[in-house]
Design a protein around this motif. Structure first.
Motif, short mmCIF file in Angstrom:
data_model
loop_
_atom_site.label_atom_id
_atom_site.label_comp_id
_atom_site.label_asym_id
_atom_site.label_seq_id
_atom_site.Cartn_x
_atom_site.Cartn_y
_atom_site.Cartn_z
N ARG A 208 0.84 -1.21 0.00
CA ARG A 208 0.00 0.00 0.00
C ARG A 208 0.87 1.25 0.00
O ARG A 208 0.52 2.25 -0.64
CB ARG A 208 -0.92 0.00 1.23
N PHE A 237 -6.26 -1.79 -3.60
CA PHE A 237 -6.51 -1.52 -2.19
C PHE A 237 -7.85 -0.82 -1.98
O PHE A 237 -8.04 -0.10 -1.01
CB PHE A 237 -5.37 -0.66 -1.61
N LYS A 239 -10.70 -1.66 -1.00
CA LYS A 239 -11.53 -1.96 0.16
C LYS A 239 -10.95 -1.43 1.47
O LYS A 239 -11.56 -1.60 2.53
CB LYS A 239 -11.75 -3.48 0.25
N ASP A 240 -9.79 -0.81 1.39
CA ASP A 240 -9.14 -0.26 2.58
C ASP A 240 -9.92 0.96 3.06
O ASP A 240 -10.04 1.95 2.35
CB ASP A 240 -7.70 0.12 2.24
N GLU A 242 -9.28 3.29 5.13
CA GLU A 242 -8.52 4.53 5.27
C GLU A 242 -8.33 5.27 3.94
O GLU A 242 -8.01 6.45 3.93
CB GLU A 242 -7.15 4.26 5.90
N GLN A 244 -10.63 5.62 1.45
CA GLN A 244 -11.85 5.98 0.75
C GLN A 244 -11.92 7.46 0.38
O GLN A 244 -12.47 7.83 -0.66
CB GLN A 244 -13.07 5.58 1.58
#
Length: 372
Positions: A208, A237, A239-240, A242, A244
């Motif tokens: 990431r 990434f 679905k992370d 932080e 969005q």
């Protein structure tokens, strides 16, 4: 009775703690809005921030002392640059609320940066109620983490390697990509820095952090590069939780409006709820999706949440313009006049291309006649 007294005392202490955090948050916002560097720095524990930055750099004692000695000047430069950015956008800072994350109390501030959008920053406080670090939601990164990488790029090459991997790499082949990245960052050549990332070790290119570095540098290159970096971040990434906030732009660019709305909802959960800025952003996304009735509701919600948030009013005006709905456009314009004690020149407004069709609607014509 004893248990009740203890509970009451605990609630009182918690309330006082929140008051202290709020006071610091309000003080930071006031200092930034006054463009006062010194007042901002007075809210920061420079020594604590410096220790957080060098924590994982693997420096020897002498180097640690040298860095800590000069760090306050580097921190001042960072604050000056931040205030210059706010000033350049005619932006403002607003204290929103207090909270705790991983046991650390924080004050949440929102930055309204005009055409550059919004940002949210959590300022983490220590026992002295001064800031010891902060988390920038648009970057999904702590200041100490980003400053550590920046500092390592100014130190010997293996400090960058240690900052990224926690270990030293001694071969020339291992070090080459990092030497190139370090040189590019020192010259502020972000296109070259972006290219250098492509030569990093394969394992790191799956992380990431690598994806976030591409977004950060790509955003300093051009729109296409930035969007490509965001696309990769979303694909790998997405679905992370932080990430969005930064992915809202990606979904919007790709016209994936449901994805943008879902990412916005995740941002609101992360910052403790909706506010006028997120409501306005929701209105803009819904307008782009041609869901105009829902958009108008969102815009009005923003106006209600914060009557001094100008973007919410323009959000509603935009809905009216997009649908050629004079009633909605005039509602937004009148509300703006009332909220900010201004009066539009309706003749000049009617002459603007964007308002040409609205100007001929019964609602606008009647409003214009009432001014004569």
């Amino acid at each position: 009775m004893k248990k009740a007294v203890l509970m009451a005392a605990g609630l009182l202490l918690a309330s006082l703690a929140r008051a202290d955090v709020a006071a610091t948050g309000e003080a930071i916002a006031a200092a930034l809005n006054k463009r006062d560097v010194n007042a901002t720095l007075r809210q920061i524990d420079a020594d604590a921030v410096g220790r957080a930055v060098i924590k994982d750099l693997g420096l020897n004692t002498a180097d640690r002392e040298t860095v800590l000695k000069v760090f306050p000047n580097a921190l001042r430069t960072n604050v000056e640059l931040g205030i210059r950015t706010i000033d350049g956008t005619k932006g403002t800072a607003r204290y929103m609320r207090s909270g705790q994350r991983n046991g650390r109390p924080f004050a949440l501030l929102r930055y309204d940066l005009g055409d550059q959008g919004i940002d949210y920053v959590e300022y983490y406080l220590g026992k002295t109620d001064k800031v010891e670090d902060w988390y920038v939601h648009s970057l999904a990164t702590l200041f100490s983490t980003s400053a550590r990488l920046g500092l390592s790029s100014l130190l010997k090459t293996d400090s960058m390697l240690f900052a990224l991997f926690g270990s030293r790499m001694t071969t020339q082949a291992d070090a080459k990509p990092f030497i190139e990245l370090r040189a590019s960052l020192q010259k502020q050549d972000f296109a070259a820095a972006y290219r250098a990332l492509e030569t990093f070790p394969e394992d790191f290119r799956k992380t990431r952090q690598w994806a976030l570095m591409r977004v950060a540098y790509g955003g300093r290159v051009d729109g296409d590069t930035h969007r490509a970096a965001l696309r990769y971040l979303a694909q790998n990434f997405g679905k992370d939780a932080e990430l969005q906030f930064m992915l809202i732009d990606h979904f919007f660019f790709e016209k994936q409006f449901d994805g943008a709305l879902a990412a916005l909802g995740a941002l609101e959960r992360a910052i403790g709820g909706e506010d006028a800025a997120t409501a306005s952003l929701r209105g803009n996304i819904l307008t782009a999706a041609q869901r105009y009735n829902e958009a108008a509701v969102a815009c009005r919600r923003g106006m209600k949440l914060e009557s001094d948030h100008k973007a919410a009013y323009w959000c509603l005006v935009t809905v009216g313009l997009s649908t050629k709905n004079g009633k909605v456009a005039v509602e937004g314009l009148k509300a703006y006049e009332g909220a900010f004690s201004v009066e539009f020149n309706l003749g000049e407004l009617a002459g603007l291309a964007a308002y040409k069709e609205i100007a001929s609607t019964p609602e606008f014509v009647a409003w214009r006649k009432s001014r004569r």
